[in-house]
Design a protein around this motif. Structure first.
Motif, PDB file in Angstrom:
ATOM      1  N   ALA A  83       0.858  -1.190   0.000  1.00 39.38           N
ATOM      2  CA  ALA A  83       0.000   0.000   0.000  1.00 39.38           C
ATOM      3  C   ALA A  83       0.888   1.231   0.000  1.00 39.38           C
ATOM      4  N   THR A  84       0.378   2.293  -0.587  1.00 38.37           N
ATOM      5  CA  THR A  84       1.148   3.529  -0.699  1.00 38.37           C
ATOM      6  C   THR A  84       1.538   4.042   0.678  1.00 38.37           C
ATOM      7  N   GLY A  85       2.821   4.231   0.878  1.00 39.01           N
ATOM      8  CA  GLY A  85       3.316   4.776   2.129  1.00 39.01           C
ATOM      9  C   GLY A  85       3.341   3.793   3.279  1.00 39.01           C
ATOM     10  N   GLN A  86       3.014   2.522   3.025  1.00 47.36           N
ATOM     11  CA  GLN A  86       2.975   1.523   4.082  1.00 47.36           C
ATOM     12  C   GLN A  86       3.988   0.422   3.785  1.00 47.36           C
ATOM     13  N   ALA A  87       4.476  -0.233   4.843  1.00 48.01           N
ATOM     14  CA  ALA A  87       5.384  -1.362   4.662  1.00 48.01           C
ATOM     15  C   ALA A  87       4.622  -2.556   4.101  1.00 48.01           C
ATOM     16  N   ASP A  88       5.324  -3.374   3.277  1.00 49.95           N
ATOM     17  CA  ASP A  88       4.684  -4.562   2.725  1.00 49.95           C
ATOM     18  C   ASP A  88       4.294  -5.525   3.835  1.00 49.95           C
ATOM     19  N   ARG A  89       3.160  -6.218   3.625  1.00 47.45           N
ATOM     20  CA  ARG A  89       2.682  -7.193   4.586  1.00 47.45           C
ATOM     21  C   ARG A  89       2.653  -8.577   3.948  1.00 47.45           C
ATOM     22  N   THR A  90       3.000  -9.587   4.729  1.00 50.18           N
ATOM     23  CA  THR A  90       2.897 -10.981   4.296  1.00 50.18           C
ATOM     24  C   THR A  90       1.781 -11.635   5.087  1.00 50.18           C
ATOM     25  N   VAL A  91       0.729 -12.053   4.392  1.00 49.93           N
ATOM     26  CA  VAL A  91      -0.437 -12.646   5.062  1.00 49.93           C
ATOM     27  C   VAL A  91      -0.814 -13.931   4.345  1.00 49.93           C
ATOM     28  N   THR A  92      -1.504 -14.795   5.060  1.00 49.18           N
ATOM     29  CA  THR A  92      -1.984 -16.053   4.470  1.00 49.18           C
ATOM     30  C   THR A  92      -3.501 -16.068   4.327  1.00 49.18           C
ATOM     31  N   THR A  93      -4.185 -15.021   4.872  1.00 50.19           N
ATOM     32  CA  THR A  93      -5.638 -14.905   4.713  1.00 50.19           C
ATOM     33  C   THR A  93      -5.941 -14.086   3.465  1.00 50.19           C
ATOM     34  N   THR A  94      -7.210 -13.764   3.260  1.00 46.56           N
ATOM     35  CA  THR A  94      -7.601 -12.988   2.074  1.00 46.56           C
ATOM     36  C   THR A  94      -8.102 -11.602   2.463  1.00 46.56           C
ATOM     37  N   SER A  95      -7.610 -11.055   3.597  1.00 45.44           N
ATOM     38  CA  SER A  95      -7.978  -9.693   3.980  1.00 45.44           C
ATOM     39  C   SER A  95      -6.935  -9.141   4.936  1.00 45.44           C
ATOM     40  N   THR A  96      -6.887  -7.819   5.039  1.00 46.70           N
ATOM     41  CA  THR A  96      -6.043  -7.127   6.011  1.00 46.70           C
ATOM     42  C   THR A  96      -6.602  -5.731   6.202  1.00 46.70           C
ATOM     43  N   ARG A  97      -6.243  -5.063   7.326  1.00 50.53           N
ATOM     44  CA  ARG A  97      -6.817  -3.743   7.653  1.00 50.53           C
ATOM     45  C   ARG A  97      -5.689  -2.785   8.025  1.00 50.53           C
ATOM     46  N   TYR A  98      -5.779  -1.566   7.436  1.00 49.72           N
ATOM     47  CA  TYR A  98      -4.847  -0.492   7.751  1.00 49.72           C
ATOM     48  C   TYR A  98      -5.577   0.534   8.611  1.00 49.72           C
ATOM     49  N   THR A  99      -4.935   1.060   9.649  1.00 52.82           N
ATOM     50  CA  THR A  99      -5.514   2.085  10.525  1.00 52.82           C
ATOM     51  C   THR A  99      -4.544   3.257  10.647  1.00 52.82           C
ATOM     52  N   GLY A 100      -5.050   4.335  11.277  1.00 52.02           N
ATOM     53  CA  GLY A 100      -4.221   5.522  11.478  1.00 52.02           C
ATOM     54  C   GLY A 100      -3.870   6.233  10.198  1.00 52.02           C
ATOM     55  N   LEU A 101      -4.808   6.205   9.257  1.00 49.01           N
ATOM     56  CA  LEU A 101      -4.539   6.806   7.954  1.00 49.01           C
ATOM     57  C   LEU A 101      -5.103   8.203   7.869  1.00 49.01           C
ATOM     58  N   THR A 102      -4.536   9.005   7.023  1.00 48.52           N
ATOM     59  CA  THR A 102      -5.077  10.325   6.722  1.00 48.52           C
ATOM     60  C   THR A 102      -5.988  10.211   5.517  1.00 48.52           C
ATOM     61  N   ALA A 103      -6.681  11.287   5.254  1.00 50.21           N
ATOM     62  CA  ALA A 103      -7.640  11.263   4.138  1.00 50.21           C
ATOM     63  C   ALA A 103      -6.924  11.473   2.813  1.00 50.21           C
ATOM     64  N   LEU A 104      -5.999  10.560   2.499  1.00 45.58           N
ATOM     65  CA  LEU A 104      -5.275  10.596   1.225  1.00 45.58           C
ATOM     66  C   LEU A 104      -5.558   9.317   0.456  1.00 45.58           C
ATOM     67  N   GLN A 105      -5.528   9.419  -0.881  1.00 42.73           N
ATOM     68  CA  GLN A 105      -5.802   8.243  -1.710  1.00 42.73           C
ATOM     69  C   GLN A 105      -4.632   7.256  -1.638  1.00 42.73           C
ATOM     70  N   LEU A 106      -4.940   5.969  -1.484  1.00 42.45           N
ATOM     71  CA  LEU A 106      -3.941   4.904  -1.411  1.00 42.45           C
ATOM     72  C   LEU A 106      -4.156   3.919  -2.545  1.00 42.45           C
ATOM     73  N   THR A 107      -3.043   3.369  -3.076  1.00 42.25           N
ATOM     74  CA  THR A 107      -3.088   2.256  -4.034  1.00 42.25           C
ATOM     75  C   THR A 107      -2.631   0.998  -3.315  1.00 42.25           C
ATOM     76  N   VAL A 108      -3.478  -0.009  -3.369  1.00 43.70           N
ATOM     77  CA  VAL A 108      -3.196  -1.261  -2.673  1.00 43.70           C
ATOM     78  C   VAL A 108      -3.100  -2.371  -3.717  1.00 43.70           C
ATOM     79  N   SER A 109      -2.011  -3.202  -3.652  1.00 42.02           N
ATOM     80  CA  SER A 109      -1.843  -4.336  -4.571  1.00 42.02           C
ATOM     81  C   SER A 109      -1.598  -5.606  -3.771  1.00 42.02           C
ATOM     82  N   VAL A 110      -2.064  -6.734  -4.350  1.00 36.66           N
ATOM     83  CA  VAL A 110      -1.934  -8.041  -3.697  1.00 36.66           C
ATOM     84  C   VAL A 110      -1.347  -9.021  -4.701  1.00 36.66           C
ATOM     85  N   THR A 111      -0.276  -9.765  -4.322  1.00 37.51           N
ATOM     86  CA  THR A 111       0.395 -10.747  -5.180  1.00 37.51           C
ATOM     87  C   THR A 111       0.467 -12.078  -4.456  1.00 37.51           C
ATOM     88  N   ALA A 112       0.128 -13.165  -5.172  1.00 36.36           N
ATOM     89  CA  ALA A 112       0.198 -14.509  -4.595  1.00 36.36           C
ATOM     90  C   ALA A 112       1.574 -15.107  -4.861  1.00 36.36           C
TER      91      ALA A 112
END
Length: 772
Positions: A692-721
């Motif tokens: 996600a823009t401005g965020q560290a990459d995350r490694t997850v095994t589920t099909t969802s994740t949640r970001y908090t403490g964000l400002t009202a700026l547009q983010l681009t989020v990508s997911v790769t298997a």
């Protein structure tokens, strides 16, 4: 007699050298364009005549044959390439080396690559390029082999003497003094095209993209569009060099002359119906060959037709060679005629029949009565000798069976010494003054002339010549080698060395792969045992006298008679799934592989069968992804096919996963990201990588994740298997295609200021504290 022999021999040697120097100048002048000059350009063209068993040099300028080497045994159609000092006849198992200055066979060198190579004459060569085996052989004083590593699609020599090849993924350069390839320029393997020389510099004509790209040692130049109207099939034939800035291309029934600079539209010439499979530049003209009708047609650089010439004298498929003298040489299958295409487009035939040509200086000849009128003899009077001393250099050449090759010697004579002692009477019969019946009358004049000539006609002893007619008759596990006597050269032959070696494609275990035996000098045959039944062998015979050893002569490849057994199965069969979706199957050749192998067959449990040549022990396949598969391998020889090998482990082919479908739900200062599980293409999921823009990459095994403490700026989020082979934790991982989305988190509630107590409460509190 000694003066006469020297007079005969000296013009041949000096004349040959002069022709080479003159041909070099002519070749440079005939190029007709601004290509950089090379340090040395070979003159003329050498061709092998299978009928006469000899190599001939064709002078393209004089349209005649000016030199020859006898006693050469090779297959019909063998090509000949030349270097600065030597020539090389390319046989199926190696090359025969001959000297260009002394016109004698030096030796034969075994290469052992079962493929007809491309012969390229260059400043630092010549080179033999074995395309399917990915091997380059540089011929010279020391033979060098350079491995390419993959199949070579095209090869050329640039004007600076460098060799350029295109393999599966690169353009590679072999510098004149280098022993390794420099492969720094990437090539797109799926693009059809060919290397060529434009103004003496390397370039790549890309038929798929219709571009011309100049090449250098470390980078590719700007691609120039090929201005061609109409179809340009990817099977088109590209000439190896340009002509006046135009690139000749055979596109089916059209000849295209494409502007290398891309400034002008290509000239398109519709050719008469035929099968055109060769195009080349000759000086300031272009030649195409119709293989069906045996016709060569020449054109000017602007497309104007010049000449049409029928190859009526030629037999078999013609071979077109671009000479370094700016001419084209077209050989027939037997080497009996060569067609020369000059730089102006004119075409001429040169008969290579072995008559009236300078001969090898060490060739022995048998005199014939018909030659005496033009040959001065020792008994001739002094007044008659000055007019005819040089005519013997053009005496007719005898059939190869009467000629053997030995070392040259300054005192060796081309005329037989003993018969000439009795020739005076025959020579005098041709003159009007002495009658034919006066043989007894001239004894006083003949005796003083004969005696001085006897001693010089005996040359000093030297190493023997080459044995003739080396053949072998096969038997069951053995062969009988036969030959004819070699020339003694002044010292009796004391022995013959008979050697054998396995032919390319034959592998032996438990039996000798090579060997030799020495037999008596009077022997004309020798039996060789302990040979593999069903295998192929080459036999060599070499004469020996007290001075040394003569040239070794090889037989043709001989197949030993008898029933061979099928080979054993290959061993150590392995299979590995690759991250790109392919599968690599490897194996070890049969442990008892003493047979003439013809190939392998890779059999999959999915029912597929793949044929693999003998020189490979691995192959890459592309089976269905996600389905279990194992492999077995069989080996085949002339006697049959082996049983199947043990099966490899079961593998699960896999490839990069597809892109997940990603959604993002904004909250107050947060973003909830979800995605659907993608198609894993046969792989097993390791984890997902979420960015996600401005965020560290995350490694997850589920099909969802949640970001908090964000400002009202547009983010681009990508997911790769990230996946790997199923049930194989040690396999390489594959990175799938990324799925992405964009979202804007909602603004969070404003922060409240701290609550202050009412003023009255403050005063009461202060009063209570005072009372206390």
């Amino acid at each position: 007699m000694t003066r006469l022999a020297s007079a005969i021999r000296r013009p041949v040697a000096w004349w040959t050298i002069a022709a080479l120097v003159l041909g070099t100048f002519i070749g440079y002048s005939a190029l007709g364009r601004g290509a950089p000059a090379v340090a040395f350009q070979q003159a003329g063209h050498w061709v092998y005549n299978a009928t006469l068993g000899a190599v001939f040099r064709v002078d393209g300028g004089g349209k005649n044959v000016d030199a020859e080497v006898r006693g050469v045994q090779a297959e019909a159609g063998s090509q000949v390439v030349q270097g600065a000092t030597n020539g090389y006849v390319v046989r199926s198992d190696g090359v025969i080396v001959f000297g260009k200055s002394n016109l004698t066979v030096k030796n034969s060198v075994r290469i052992g690559i079962p493929e007809e190579p491309i012969g390229i004459e260059a400043q630092s060569g010549p080179y033999l390029v074995y395309r399917q085996h990915g091997q380059i052989v540089r011929l010279g004083d020391q033979l060098q082999t350079i491995t390419v590593g993959s199949v070579v699609s095209s090869a050329i020599a640039s004007a600076d003497g460098a060799l350029w090849v295109r393999d599966a993924d690169h353009f590679c350069k072999l510098a004149p003094a280098a022993t390794t390839l420099a492969c720094q320029l990437p090539a797109q393997g799926s693009d059809a095209g060919a290397l060529l020389s434009v103004a003496g510099k390397p370039a790549f004509a890309n038929l798929s993209k219709r571009t011309l790209t100049p090449l250098s040692g470390d980078k590719a130049g700007h691609a120039v569009p090929l201005d061609v109207t109409g179809a340009l099939p990817t099977t088109s034939v590209v000439a190896q060099s340009d002509v006046n800035g135009r690139i000749p291309i055979l596109a089916g029934q059209r000849l295209l002359l494409v502007d290398a600079a891309g400034a002008k539209a290509a000239e398109s010439i519709n050719l008469p119906p035929g099968r055109y499979d060769a195009v080349a530049a000759a000086g300031a003209s272009v030649a195409v060959v119709d293989a069906d009708k045996h016709v060569v047609r020449t054109f000017a650089p602007d497309g104007k037709p010049l000449h049409t010439h029928e190859l009526g004298k030629q037999k078999g498929k013609p071979r077109v060679t671009a000479g370094q003298d700016g001419r084209l040489y077209i050989d027939d299958q037997t080497g009996q005629v060569v067609t020369v295409v000059d730089g102006d487009g004119s075409v001429s035939d040169v008969d290579v029949n072995g008559g009236d040509k300078p001969v090898s200086p060490t060739a022995s000849q048998t005199p014939t009565p018909t030659s005496t009128p033009t040959t001065p003899t020792p008994s001739s009077t002094p007044t008659s000798t000055p007019s005819t001393p040089t005519t013997p250099t053009h005496r007719p050449i005898l059939p190869p069976v009467q000629v053997t090759i030995g070392r040259p010697h300054p005192t060796e004579t081309l005329l037989p010494p003993h018969p000439t002692e009795h020739k005076p009477t025959k020579t005098q019969t041709t003159k009007p003054t002495p009658p034919p019946t006066t043989r007894p009358t001239p004894p006083p004049t003949t005796k003083p002339t004969v005696k001085p000539t006897k001693k010089p006609t005996v040359p000093p002893a030297s190493a023997p010549g080459a044995p003739g007619s080396v053949t072998a008759k096969p038997g069951s596990g053995k062969a009988t080698v036969t030959w004819t006597a070699a020339r003694a050269n002044g010292a009796a032959i004391s022995a013959y060395k008979v050697s054998f070696r396995v032919a390319p494609g034959t592998y032996v275990v438990g039996l000798p792969a090579s060997g030799s035996a020495t037999v008596s000098g009077s022997a004309r045959s020798h039996s060789v045992s302990q040979l593999l039944t069903g295998g192929g062998y080459i036999f060599t015979v070499q004469a020996i006298n007290r001075v040394g050893s003569g040239p070794a002569v090889d037989s043709k490849v001989i197949s030993i008679n008898g029933k061979a057994d099928p080979p054993g199965p290959p061993t150590k069969v392995g299979a590995a799934a690759n991250p790109d979706g392919s599968v690599t199957v490897s194996w070890t050749s049969p442990s008892a592989s003493d047979y003439t192998m013809t190939g392998y067959t890779v059999i999959g449990s999915d029912g597929t069968k793949t044929q693999v040549p003998t020189y490979l022990t691995s192959t890459t396949l592309n089976p269905a992804k996600g389905k279990a598969v194992s492999y077995q391998v069989t080996a085949t020889n002339s006697a049959g096919t082996s049983v199947r090998s043990a099966a490899s482990r079961t593998i699960y082919p896999y490839g990069p996963a597809a892109a997940p479908k990603v959604t993002a739900t904004p909250g107050k200062g947060s973003l909830t990201v979800k995605w659907t599980a993608p198609n894993l293409n046969g792989g097993q999921l390791v984890h997902y990588v979420v960015s996600a823009t401005g965020q560290a990459d995350r490694t997850v095994t589920t099909t969802s994740t949640r970001y908090t403490g964000l400002t009202a700026l547009q983010l681009t989020v990508s997911v790769t298997a990230i996946t790997r082979e199923r049930n194989n934790s040690s396999s390489a991982t594959a990175t799938g295609t990324a799925g992405s989305t964009t979202a804007t988190p909602a603004a969070g509630a404003p922060a409240l200021p701290p609550v202050s107590p009412p003023a009255g409460v403050v005063r009461r509190t202060a009063r209570r504290r005072k009372d206390r």
